[in-house]
Design a protein around this motif. Structure first.
Motif, PDB file in Angstrom:
ATOM      1  N   GLU A 214       0.827  -1.210   0.000  1.00  0.00           N
ATOM      2  CA  GLU A 214       0.000   0.000   0.000  1.00  0.00           C
ATOM      3  C   GLU A 214       0.860   1.259   0.000  1.00  0.00           C
ATOM      4  N   LEU A 215       1.972   1.235   0.735  1.00  0.00           N
ATOM      5  CA  LEU A 215       2.873   2.393   0.769  1.00  0.00           C
ATOM      6  C   LEU A 215       3.456   2.664  -0.611  1.00  0.00           C
ATOM      7  N   ARG A 226       1.317  15.020  -0.555  1.00  0.00           N
ATOM      8  CA  ARG A 226      -0.032  15.364  -0.101  1.00  0.00           C
ATOM      9  C   ARG A 226      -0.701  14.146   0.534  1.00  0.00           C
ATOM     10  N   GLN A 227      -0.493  12.981  -0.067  1.00  0.00           N
ATOM     11  CA  GLN A 227      -1.070  11.750   0.460  1.00  0.00           C
ATOM     12  C   GLN A 227      -0.480  11.410   1.824  1.00  0.00           C
ATOM     13  N   LEU A 228       0.843  11.484   1.919  1.00  0.00           N
ATOM     14  CA  LEU A 228       1.506  11.109   3.160  1.00  0.00           C
ATOM     15  C   LEU A 228       1.205  12.093   4.289  1.00  0.00           C
ATOM     16  N   GLU A 232      -0.432  11.137   7.733  1.00  0.00           N
ATOM     17  CA  GLU A 232       0.196  11.485   9.015  1.00  0.00           C
ATOM     18  C   GLU A 232      -0.788  12.181   9.937  1.00  0.00           C
ATOM     19  N   ARG A 233      -1.612  13.077   9.370  1.00  0.00           N
ATOM     20  CA  ARG A 233      -2.565  13.813  10.202  1.00  0.00           C
ATOM     21  C   ARG A 233      -3.692  12.926  10.723  1.00  0.00           C
ATOM     22  N   VAL A 244      10.127   8.430  11.093  1.00  0.00           N
ATOM     23  CA  VAL A 244       9.551   8.878   9.823  1.00  0.00           C
ATOM     24  C   VAL A 244       8.495   9.941  10.096  1.00  0.00           C
ATOM     25  N   SER A 245       8.675  11.108   9.500  1.00  0.00           N
ATOM     26  CA  SER A 245       7.696  12.186   9.614  1.00  0.00           C
ATOM     27  C   SER A 245       7.872  13.104   8.421  1.00  0.00           C
TER      28      SER A 245
END
Length: 442
Positions: A214-215, A226-228, A232-233, A244-245
């Motif tokens: 999926e990643l 934008r997806q990541l 994250e949010r 990872v951020s």
């Protein structure tokens, strides 16, 4: 509602495959439907021609018959009652209609044959839970039990039931991916269920290889940042790695990727096209150390070749990076640093370390130094009196270095350099042997 006119607008090979699939299903005594993403994208008028068929009946028998009709190959996946039929550039998936139960949350499902209604109910979101009949008599009839068309028009991502993200937490990533790809919104109840699942740590319960798949799909999207950031949010990224951020630096790097990719395609059209998803992965893992990157790649089952490409930028070292920033770096130095690296690693370096001399050195390597030939060969070296052996490679490397640095221009220059190198190496060899004899005599 019927979508027969949309089906007839598909490319010719897709239309032919649909017709042959209907014939194969009828010959097998079943009914067949086009399902999932293909129906969604048809309704969106999107350019997506992946064909997924579901058969009420014997899907495996239908797949075998379709392979014969297409003069293609079939690969069976017996555990889930699915098969893939390939012919040339066309690939279609055929499955037996099935119902699913999850023995435990986040596990792979247990399946058994079912109806098309059962099969649609097991899907992730309403927009992916539509089907179109391709059978004689009702060709193009849209089956939309769960309001997928309405959600498609409203731009909403909605799950079919409240346990959806518990049964399969990878749907968290898919919800974000579809939302961002199409400019939709995850509707409030679905978003609440998503956050509840993520907050309960369900993503940590999924086998890492499923998360990897999926990643990678996210990293292959047009706007992975934008997806990541949305992921994250809504769910956090700690299920990938605690370090990872996505901060300002990472987002800035992501934004630079399309321009560098376009430059590469324009200036180097005959070279292998870089896998941009690998560059995106390098950005995502930029904060990790080399050891943490290896641990990440092994945990998520990355292919060794991809692991090597990602790891290479971590192992480059400060001294070599400093030389790439220098206007005094000789072409042979630049070549020795960059030649072992993949195009993906080189693009990442050019993105991360900005413009100026660093970018010039990298662009000079890609446009001029990389693949630079020398004009002499082994036959020439042999004719100069040097027998086959490891000396050949030393001579070729020295000639290439001189050519990169502009010290030789023509074939005659290269031959002259090779001749002098042979003499020098021969003299050095005689000196070593002489020293050895003297030592023995003592």
């Amino acid at each position: 509602m019927k979508i027969d006119r949309l089906l007839l607008k598909l490319p010719e090979d897709a239309r032919d495959a649909i017709g042959l699939a209907a014939a194969a299903a009828e010959d097998s005594g079943g009914r067949i439907f086009l399902v999932g993403g293909c129906v969604r994208d048809l309704l969106l008028r999107a350019d997506s021609y992946d064909l997924d068929f579901v058969v009420e009946g014997d899907g495996m028998k239908t797949a075998r018959k379709l392979a014969v009709l297409l003069k293609g190959n079939v690969v069976h996946h017996h555990r889930f009652g699915t098969a893939t039929v390939a012919h040339g550039g066309l690939k279609v998936d055929v499955a037996t209609a099935r119902t699913e139960t999850y023995p435990v949350p986040a596990s792979l499902p247990s399946v058994k044959p079912g109806t098309i209604g059962d099969d649609l109910y097991r899907r992730d979101f309403t927009i992916n839970a539509m089907a179109a009949s391709i059978n004689d008599g009702d060709f193009g009839r849209l089956i939309d039990t769960f309001g997928g068309l309405s959600d498609l028009k409203a731009g909403k991502i909605r799950v079919l039931h409240k346990e959806s993200f518990i049964d399969d937490p990878t749907r968290i990533l898919r919800a974000v991916r579809f939302e961002q790809r199409y400019g939709f919104r995850i509707e409030p109840r679905t978003l609440s269920l998503l956050k509840k699942s993520a907050g309960a740590g369900m993503l940590h319960s999924v086998h890492p290889h499923r998360l990897r798949d999926e990643l990678l799909l996210m990293l292959k999207e047009k706007s992975p940042c934008r997806q990541l950031r949305r992921l994250e949010r809504t769910a956090g990224l700690d299920f990938l790695h605690p370090r990872v951020s996505l901060g300002r630096e990472e987002c800035s790097l992501f934004r630079r990727v399309p321009a560098r990719d376009a430059w590469f395609s324009l200036r180097l059209p005959h070279r292998r096209r870089p896998d941009i998803w690998v560059v995106n992965l390098m950005i995502l893992l930029d904060a990790l150390t080399a050891a943490q990157t290896v641990e990440f790649c092994r945990r998520f089952g990355m292919r060794r070749g991809d692991e090597k490409r990602v790891l290479a930028v971590k192992q480059l070292g400060a001294a070599r990076l400093k030389r790439l920033h220098s206007a005094r770096a000789r072409p042979s130095e630049i070549y020795s640093i960059l030649e072992p690296l993949s195009y993906e690693s080189i693009l990442f370096l050019s993105i991360k370390h900005g413009g100026g001399q660093f970018r010039k050195n990298i662009e000079d390597f890609l446009c001029f130094y990389n693949g630079m030939p020398i004009r002499i060969n082994g036959r020439d070296i042999h004719q100069l009196g040097c027998g086959p052996g490891p000396l050949y490679q030393r001579i070729f490397s020295a000639v290439l270095e001189a050519r990169l640095n502009g010290e030789v221009q023509s074939r005659q220059d290269e031959l002259a350099l090779a001749r002098s190198l042979i003499r020098r190496y021969a003299a050095a060899d005689r000196e070593v042997k002489g020293a050895g004899r003297n030592e023995q005599e003592r």
